[in-house]
Write an enzyme that holds these catalytic residues in place. Sequence first.
Site, PDB file in Angstrom:
ATOM      1  N   ASP A  13      46.610  46.562  37.884  1.00 59.27           N
ATOM      2  CA  ASP A  13      45.294  46.030  37.501  1.00 59.27           C
ATOM      3  C   ASP A  13      44.562  46.907  36.487  1.00 59.27           C
ATOM      4  O   ASP A  13      43.332  46.976  36.481  1.00 59.27           O
ATOM      5  CB  ASP A  13      44.397  45.820  38.744  1.00 59.27           C
ATOM      6  CG  ASP A  13      45.050  44.907  39.753  1.00 59.27           C
ATOM      7  OD1 ASP A  13      45.766  43.982  39.322  1.00 59.27           O
ATOM      8  OD2 ASP A  13      44.873  45.125  40.967  1.00 59.27           O
ATOM      9  N   LYS A  16      46.572  45.284  31.866  1.00 60.82           N
ATOM     10  CA  LYS A  16      47.805  45.043  31.078  1.00 60.82           C
ATOM     11  C   LYS A  16      47.751  43.693  30.364  1.00 60.82           C
ATOM     12  O   LYS A  16      48.124  43.568  29.207  1.00 60.82           O
ATOM     13  CB  LYS A  16      49.036  45.088  32.007  1.00 60.82           C
ATOM     14  CG  LYS A  16      49.267  46.443  32.659  1.00 60.82           C
ATOM     15  CD  LYS A  16      50.428  46.422  33.625  1.00 60.82           C
ATOM     16  CE  LYS A  16      50.181  45.606  34.876  1.00 60.82           C
ATOM     17  NZ  LYS A  16      49.129  46.130  35.762  1.00 60.82           N
ATOM     18  N   ASN A  38      53.385  38.429  42.348  1.00 59.80           N
ATOM     19  CA  ASN A  38      52.441  39.405  42.914  1.00 59.80           C
ATOM     20  C   ASN A  38      51.510  39.920  41.817  1.00 59.80           C
ATOM     21  O   ASN A  38      50.427  40.422  42.096  1.00 59.80           O
ATOM     22  CB  ASN A  38      53.178  40.585  43.583  1.00 59.80           C
ATOM     23  CG  ASN A  38      54.260  41.212  42.714  1.00 59.80           C
ATOM     24  OD1 ASN A  38      54.630  40.678  41.669  1.00 59.80           O
ATOM     25  ND2 ASN A  38      54.797  42.333  43.152  1.00 59.80           N
ATOM     26  N   HIS A  41      47.477  38.880  35.909  1.00 61.65           N
ATOM     27  CA  HIS A  41      47.070  39.402  34.604  1.00 61.65           C
ATOM     28  C   HIS A  41      46.007  38.478  34.009  1.00 61.65           C
ATOM     29  O   HIS A  41      46.236  37.283  33.853  1.00 61.65           O
ATOM     30  CB  HIS A  41      48.294  39.523  33.679  1.00 61.65           C
ATOM     31  CG  HIS A  41      49.307  40.502  34.186  1.00 61.65           C
ATOM     32  ND1 HIS A  41      50.486  40.768  33.549  1.00 61.65           N
ATOM     33  CD2 HIS A  41      49.298  41.306  35.286  1.00 61.65           C
ATOM     34  CE1 HIS A  41      51.156  41.688  34.230  1.00 61.65           C
ATOM     35  NE2 HIS A  41      50.466  42.019  35.287  1.00 61.65           N
ATOM     36  N   THR A 129      51.053  41.409  48.744  1.00 57.88           N
ATOM     37  CA  THR A 129      50.386  40.201  48.263  1.00 57.88           C
ATOM     38  C   THR A 129      50.855  38.972  49.041  1.00 57.88           C
ATOM     39  O   THR A 129      50.371  37.870  48.785  1.00 57.88           O
ATOM     40  CB  THR A 129      50.673  39.986  46.765  1.00 57.88           C
ATOM     41  OG1 THR A 129      52.090  39.886  46.600  1.00 57.88           O
ATOM     42  CG2 THR A 129      50.142  41.136  45.924  1.00 57.88           C
ATOM     43  N   GLN A 223      52.459  45.455  37.870  1.00 60.25           N
ATOM     44  CA  GLN A 223      52.102  46.544  38.785  1.00 60.25           C
ATOM     45  C   GLN A 223      51.862  47.843  37.994  1.00 60.25           C
ATOM     46  O   GLN A 223      51.425  47.766  36.861  1.00 60.25           O
ATOM     47  CB  GLN A 223      53.190  46.735  39.876  1.00 60.25           C
ATOM     48  CG  GLN A 223      53.249  45.596  40.881  1.00 60.25           C
ATOM     49  CD  GLN A 223      54.037  44.388  40.399  1.00 60.25           C
ATOM     50  OE1 GLN A 223      55.153  44.532  39.951  1.00 60.25           O
ATOM     51  NE2 GLN A 223      53.471  43.205  40.498  1.00 60.25           N
ATOM     52  N   VAL A 299      45.171  38.019  42.379  1.00 59.55           N
ATOM     53  CA  VAL A 299      46.127  37.205  43.140  1.00 59.55           C
ATOM     54  C   VAL A 299      45.573  36.839  44.511  1.00 59.55           C
ATOM     55  O   VAL A 299      45.603  35.689  44.923  1.00 59.55           O
ATOM     56  CB  VAL A 299      47.471  37.971  43.283  1.00 59.55           C
ATOM     57  CG1 VAL A 299      48.435  37.236  44.195  1.00 59.55           C
ATOM     58  CG2 VAL A 299      48.104  38.161  41.907  1.00 59.55           C
TER      59      VAL A 299
HETATM   60  P1  GDP Z   1      46.385  43.680  34.959  1.00 57.20           P
HETATM   61  O1  GDP Z   1      46.974  43.284  36.259  1.00 57.20           O
HETATM   62  O2  GDP Z   1      46.753  45.077  34.571  1.00 57.20           O
HETATM   63  O3  GDP Z   1      46.651  42.702  33.861  1.00 57.20           O
HETATM   64  O4  GDP Z   1      44.796  43.701  35.177  1.00 57.20           O
HETATM   65  P2  GDP Z   1      43.915  42.555  35.911  1.00 57.20           P
HETATM   66  O5  GDP Z   1      43.788  41.413  34.990  1.00 57.20           O
HETATM   67  O6  GDP Z   1      44.428  42.310  37.281  1.00 57.20           O
HETATM   68  O7  GDP Z   1      42.549  43.334  36.104  1.00 57.20           O
HETATM   69  C1  GDP Z   1      41.841  43.849  35.030  1.00 57.20           C
HETATM   70  C2  GDP Z   1      40.445  43.192  35.025  1.00 57.20           C
HETATM   71  O8  GDP Z   1      39.605  43.899  34.147  1.00 57.20           O
HETATM   72  C3  GDP Z   1      40.465  41.755  34.513  1.00 57.20           C
HETATM   73  O9  GDP Z   1      39.458  41.049  35.164  1.00 57.20           O
HETATM   74  C4  GDP Z   1      40.164  41.928  33.027  1.00 57.20           C
HETATM   75  O10 GDP Z   1      39.545  40.773  32.467  1.00 57.20           O
HETATM   76  C5  GDP Z   1      39.200  43.070  33.070  1.00 57.20           C
HETATM   77  N1  GDP Z   1      39.228  43.961  31.888  1.00 57.20           N
HETATM   78  C6  GDP Z   1      40.266  44.318  31.105  1.00 57.20           C
HETATM   79  N2  GDP Z   1      39.860  45.221  30.182  1.00 57.20           N
HETATM   80  C7  GDP Z   1      38.551  45.428  30.390  1.00 57.20           C
HETATM   81  C8  GDP Z   1      37.568  46.280  29.791  1.00 57.20           C
HETATM   82  O11 GDP Z   1      37.832  47.042  28.877  1.00 57.20           O
HETATM   83  N3  GDP Z   1      36.298  46.217  30.307  1.00 57.20           N
HETATM   84  C9  GDP Z   1      35.958  45.408  31.356  1.00 57.20           C
HETATM   85  N4  GDP Z   1      34.724  45.433  31.788  1.00 57.20           N
HETATM   86  N5  GDP Z   1      36.861  44.609  31.948  1.00 57.20           N
HETATM   87  C10 GDP Z   1      38.139  44.631  31.487  1.00 57.20           C
HETATM   88  P1  IMO Z   2      49.410  43.644  38.511  1.00 55.37           P
HETATM   89  O1  IMO Z   2      50.615  43.301  37.676  1.00 55.37           O
HETATM   90  C1  IMO Z   2      47.845  45.730  42.010  1.00 55.37           C
HETATM   91  C2  IMO Z   2      50.448  45.961  45.526  1.00 55.37           C
HETATM   92  C3  IMO Z   2      50.021  45.213  46.771  1.00 55.37           C
HETATM   93  C4  IMO Z   2      50.597  46.129  47.829  1.00 55.37           C
HETATM   94  C5  IMO Z   2      51.913  46.575  47.228  1.00 55.37           C
HETATM   95  C6  IMO Z   2      53.127  45.784  47.669  1.00 55.37           C
HETATM   96  O2  IMO Z   2      48.361  42.612  38.548  1.00 55.37           O
HETATM   97  O3  IMO Z   2      48.906  45.011  38.186  1.00 55.37           O
HETATM   98  P2  IMO Z   2      54.024  43.354  47.061  1.00 55.37           P
HETATM   99  O4  IMO Z   2      53.415  42.006  47.257  1.00 55.37           O
HETATM  100  O5  IMO Z   2      54.367  43.662  45.638  1.00 55.37           O
HETATM  101  O6  IMO Z   2      55.179  43.606  47.975  1.00 55.37           O
HETATM  102  O7  IMO Z   2      52.866  44.384  47.524  1.00 55.37           O
HETATM  103  O8  IMO Z   2      51.756  46.428  45.810  1.00 55.37           O
HETATM  104  N1  IMO Z   2      50.548  45.145  44.289  1.00 55.37           N
HETATM  105  C7  IMO Z   2      49.657  45.199  43.285  1.00 55.37           C
HETATM  106  N2  IMO Z   2      48.505  45.879  43.169  1.00 55.37           N
HETATM  107  N3  IMO Z   2      48.293  44.990  40.988  1.00 55.37           N
HETATM  108  C8  IMO Z   2      49.462  44.315  41.070  1.00 55.37           C
HETATM  109  O9  IMO Z   2      49.996  43.663  40.030  1.00 55.37           O
HETATM  110  C9  IMO Z   2      50.182  44.364  42.275  1.00 55.37           C
HETATM  111  N4  IMO Z   2      51.338  43.813  42.709  1.00 55.37           N
HETATM  112  C10 IMO Z   2      51.548  44.311  43.934  1.00 55.37           C
HETATM  113  O10 IMO Z   2      48.625  45.116  46.850  1.00 55.37           O
HETATM  114  O11 IMO Z   2      49.785  47.269  47.974  1.00 55.37           O
HETATM  115 MG    MG Z   3      46.369  42.491  38.084  1.00 55.51          MG
END
Ligand code: GDP
Ligand code: IMO
Ligand code: MG
Length: 429
Positions: A13, A16, A38, A41, A129, A223, A299
């Site tokens: 999170d 990416k 899981n 993005h 997840t 992840q 998720v």
């Molecule tokens: P990922 O799993 O690495 O793709 O990240 P996620 O999408 O799960 O979580 C990142 C969250 O932060 C999302 O809600 C994005 O829209 C938000 N986000 C990404 N870059 C920025 C940033 O520079 N500033 C803020 N405030 N939010 C961001």
């Molecule tokens: P993105 O790509 C954050 C965490 C789960 C749990 C552990 C194992 O959005 O960054 P799983 O379902 O994979 O067996 O769960 O991994 N986890 C994540 N945490 N971002 C993710 O993906 C994750 N995918 C799995 O919360 O702790």
């Molecule tokens: Mg994420």
Amino acid sequence: MANVTVIGAQWGDEGKGKIVDWLASRADVVVRFQGGHNAGHTLVIDGKTYKLSLLPSGIVSGTLSVIGNGVVLDPWALRDEVAKVEGQGVSITDENLAVADNCPLILPLHRDLDGLRETAAGKGKIGTTGRGIGPAYEDKVGRRAIRVCDLAHLDTLEPQLDRLCAHHDALRAGFGQPPVDRAALLEELREIAPFVLKFAQPVWKRLKKVRRAGAKILFEGAQGVLLDVDHGTYPFVTSSNTVSGTAASGSGLGPNSTGYVLGIVKAYTTRVGSGPFPTELEDEVGQRLGERGHEFGTVTGRKRRVGWFDAVLVRQSCAISGVTGIALTKIDVLDGLEKVAICTGYRLNGKVYDYLPSHAADQAACEPIYEEMPGWTESTAGARSYADLPAAAIKYIQRIQELIECPVALVSTSPERDDTILMRDPFVD
Ligand code: GDP
Ligand code: IMO
Ligand code: MG
């Protein structure tokens, strides 16, 4: 370097999806190489939000999107996600989406087992997840998996299905559950097969072809390094290798193809699920960062745990994953704090550590050593040039760079695609 591999350098999170979407306009192909649905993005383009779990983040910008063999694929989840994203006006066809025909499938029995184990573990649960990721990878390495290519041979699937179900029936019996209904499962596979087969192909061959033609490939990790099954905070990890090296094995290209490794790093730290988290904040600062950063899982909707930036962990992740440069995201979330803190080491059993030890109990007992810096009252939100950042934010970024021993290539200042500061172009560097 023509190609770029994007990986998360913390516990996932990190942003990416946003960065991959931003880079995708400069790439010809985006490839997912591990994990499954899981992942969550998030892309925000002109105020419109797209949440992707299985589809590569290049799909929205129309870039050829490939789901590589390293991914575990839930075909029903793929169908739902394609319908959802198409509903947002994105066209998805076999022209812009390819699925590796050697991807192992996530089946309903995997989701069942994930849930049964987590429930039985009670307080000791991983906090997965619940998508069946772990059980599906187990069956892959156990050589029992049903794969995408098997969907074209359903008439001869019975012996394979028997082997898989015999294994699961024994596990299910241990949880007091009935055996798998093989006929119903076969029927479900028959129903979904044409949808998946439309996209299925030996993607290694397609990637070889586009690479020879000079295409730029963007590998999209899911992840983060600290969730890697070897290098992460075991056993509180996911069941795949999330490090950059997996981009090669998970897509069918060699390690000389993965190019610039861009580590995505949040300007503070979050984690969802159980496990050690040395810099976790359980006070009002943590509460505030969680609210400002909208730290809820994409998720599962779970509240993410929040803490200060941990330079020890990110330095370790960058080393393990051979990170060339980082994208620092969510700096705007720190706006308005009087002071900010960075963890520079741990205290454990009277000794100072400059790395996270391997044993889970030691990881849990690590006490962070902090360095404090002044915060900034000005807003960084939406800044698109480095010069627009307040001096204290620049100092913070520079200190991070020094401590993690890795340069900053990009800074992200909001969820919006274009609120991104480019300092070094990963496709050129
Ligand atoms: P990922 O799993 O690495 O793709 O990240 P996620 O999408 O799960 O979580 C990142 C969250 O932060 C999302 O809600 C994005 O829209 C938000 N986000 C990404 N870059 C920025 C940033 O520079 N500033 C803020 N405030 N939010 C961001
Ligand atoms: P993105 O790509 C954050 C965490 C789960 C749990 C552990 C194992 O959005 O960054 P799983 O379902 O994979 O067996 O769960 O991994 N986890 C994540 N945490 N971002 C993710 O993906 C994750 N995918 C799995 O919360 O702790
Ligand atoms: Mg994420």
